[in-house]
Design a protein around this motif. Sequence first.
Motif, PDB file in Angstrom:
ATOM      1  N   UNK A  52       0.863  -1.193   0.000  1.00 21.56           N
ATOM      2  CA  UNK A  52       0.000   0.000   0.000  1.00 21.56           C
ATOM      3  C   UNK A  52       0.896   1.239   0.000  1.00 21.56           C
ATOM      4  N   UNK A  53       0.687   2.117  -0.990  1.00 26.04           N
ATOM      5  CA  UNK A  53       1.583   3.256  -1.180  1.00 26.04           C
ATOM      6  C   UNK A  53       0.815   4.573  -1.137  1.00 26.04           C
ATOM      7  N   UNK A  54       1.528   5.638  -0.786  1.00 23.52           N
ATOM      8  CA  UNK A  54       0.986   6.988  -0.896  1.00 23.52           C
ATOM      9  C   UNK A  54       1.158   7.435  -2.347  1.00 23.52           C
ATOM     10  N   UNK A  55       0.071   7.537  -3.060  1.00 27.60           N
ATOM     11  CA  UNK A  55       0.138   7.837  -4.489  1.00 27.60           C
ATOM     12  C   UNK A  55       0.757   9.209  -4.731  1.00 27.60           C
ATOM     13  N   UNK A  56       1.833   9.214  -5.534  1.00 27.54           N
ATOM     14  CA  UNK A  56       2.467  10.465  -5.922  1.00 27.54           C
ATOM     15  C   UNK A  56       3.346  11.086  -4.860  1.00 27.54           C
ATOM     16  N   UNK A  57       3.579  10.368  -3.732  1.00 26.59           N
ATOM     17  CA  UNK A  57       4.427  10.884  -2.659  1.00 26.59           C
ATOM     18  C   UNK A  57       5.716  10.060  -2.642  1.00 26.59           C
ATOM     19  N   UNK A  58       6.856  10.739  -2.786  1.00 30.49           N
ATOM     20  CA  UNK A  58       8.133  10.044  -2.930  1.00 30.49           C
ATOM     21  C   UNK A  58       8.986  10.214  -1.675  1.00 30.49           C
ATOM     22  N   UNK A  59       9.670   9.114  -1.302  1.00 30.53           N
ATOM     23  CA  UNK A  59      10.580   9.172  -0.165  1.00 30.53           C
ATOM     24  C   UNK A  59      11.980   9.554  -0.651  1.00 30.53           C
ATOM     25  N   UNK A  60      12.560  10.558  -0.008  1.00 34.45           N
ATOM     26  CA  UNK A  60      13.873  11.065  -0.390  1.00 34.45           C
ATOM     27  C   UNK A  60      14.858  10.758   0.737  1.00 34.45           C
ATOM     28  N   UNK A  61      15.969  10.149   0.388  1.00 30.56           N
ATOM     29  CA  UNK A  61      17.016   9.850   1.362  1.00 30.56           C
ATOM     30  C   UNK A  61      17.792  11.125   1.691  1.00 30.56           C
ATOM     31  N   UNK A  62      17.801  11.492   2.987  1.00 32.63           N
ATOM     32  CA  UNK A  62      18.530  12.699   3.399  1.00 32.63           C
ATOM     33  C   UNK A  62      19.561  12.364   4.483  1.00 32.63           C
ATOM     34  N   UNK A  63      19.896  11.064   4.632  1.00 27.46           N
ATOM     35  CA  UNK A  63      20.814  10.659   5.696  1.00 27.46           C
ATOM     36  C   UNK A  63      22.160  10.136   5.197  1.00 27.46           C
ATOM     37  N   UNK A  64      22.215   9.624   3.970  1.00 26.99           N
ATOM     38  CA  UNK A  64      23.457   9.022   3.490  1.00 26.99           C
ATOM     39  C   UNK A  64      23.639   9.283   2.007  1.00 26.99           C
ATOM     40  N   UNK A  65      24.764   9.890   1.662  1.00 31.86           N
ATOM     41  CA  UNK A  65      25.036  10.181   0.248  1.00 31.86           C
ATOM     42  C   UNK A  65      25.605   8.990  -0.502  1.00 31.86           C
ATOM     43  N   UNK A  66      25.762   7.851   0.188  1.00 30.51           N
ATOM     44  CA  UNK A  66      26.242   6.637  -0.480  1.00 30.51           C
ATOM     45  C   UNK A  66      25.109   5.668  -0.789  1.00 30.51           C
ATOM     46  N   UNK A  67      23.886   6.025  -0.389  1.00 28.92           N
ATOM     47  CA  UNK A  67      22.738   5.169  -0.619  1.00 28.92           C
ATOM     48  C   UNK A  67      21.891   5.696  -1.776  1.00 28.92           C
ATOM     49  N   UNK A  68      20.992   4.830  -2.263  1.00 22.44           N
ATOM     50  CA  UNK A  68      20.099   5.226  -3.357  1.00 22.44           C
ATOM     51  C   UNK A  68      19.111   6.285  -2.897  1.00 22.44           C
ATOM     52  N   UNK A  69      18.551   6.977  -3.874  1.00 20.33           N
ATOM     53  CA  UNK A  69      17.487   7.957  -3.658  1.00 20.33           C
ATOM     54  C   UNK A  69      17.948   9.135  -2.788  1.00 20.33           C
ATOM     55  N   UNK A  70      19.240   9.452  -2.861  1.00 17.89           N
ATOM     56  CA  UNK A  70      19.761  10.586  -2.096  1.00 17.89           C
ATOM     57  C   UNK A  70      19.278  11.888  -2.730  1.00 17.89           C
ATOM     58  N   UNK A  71      19.043  12.873  -1.886  1.00 18.77           N
ATOM     59  CA  UNK A  71      18.412  14.110  -2.332  1.00 18.77           C
ATOM     60  C   UNK A  71      19.217  14.847  -3.402  1.00 18.77           C
TER      61      UNK A  71
END
Length: 226
Positions: free
Chosen positions: A73-92
């Motif tokens: 179950x997902x929040x439609x159109x709401x994306x999770x952004x990684x703001x804790x690690x620049x070595x991981x995927x989905x970094x801001x």
Amino acid sequence: MKHYKKLFLPLIFFILLIVSTLFIGVSLSWFTSQEEYNYTGQMGFVDVDLEAFFVDEFGQPTEAIEVEITPGVFKKGVYRINITSNTQEYFIEDLRVNIIVKSNIDTYFRVEIYEQLTFIYTNSNDEVIEMAVPYEEGVDLNYNTVNWYDNRIFDNYIYYTEKVTRISQSENLVIPLIDSYFQDQNFDTRSPGYSLQMAFSVEAVQAEGGPENNWDLVSPPWGGAW
């Protein structure tokens, strides 16, 4: 004379009947042709979408993922952004956002951006808890400024200042909203457990009368005329 009138009157009715039939036939043919013309004619349309994705060090894109509330179950159109690690995927710093214009008539559009800082932790019952964290300042992102006007301080929208249409019937027009992070800067990462949730809303209207009637804007926020 009486016998002549009896013959003459049916003759008049017969002539009028033929003329009326011809007129109806011509009219029917014209209206049928008009209807067929309207049916086959192409109507103009307004269609603008948004795509969010991330790029790796080689510039290869990865589609942004929506926030998962519970498994599947997902929040439609709401994306999770990684703001804790620049070595991981989905970094801001790797976030990219494009506007896809599919309209075949002149179009104006604007974008509303939603940001929510969140903190995720596991409680004593081994339940994953997501908590919204209030914060006053937004997260800095390198929004494009070429033909864009940031009016968020007044109405929460970023406007594209030019009328746009697709390039051709087979090729859409792509307009970057975020195409890089700030040059020679790095994002100030947060502690583990924090993340940023972002959503975008795109509103598009036809250029002719659309901003005035749909947005109640007599003139553009940047001045001048539509």
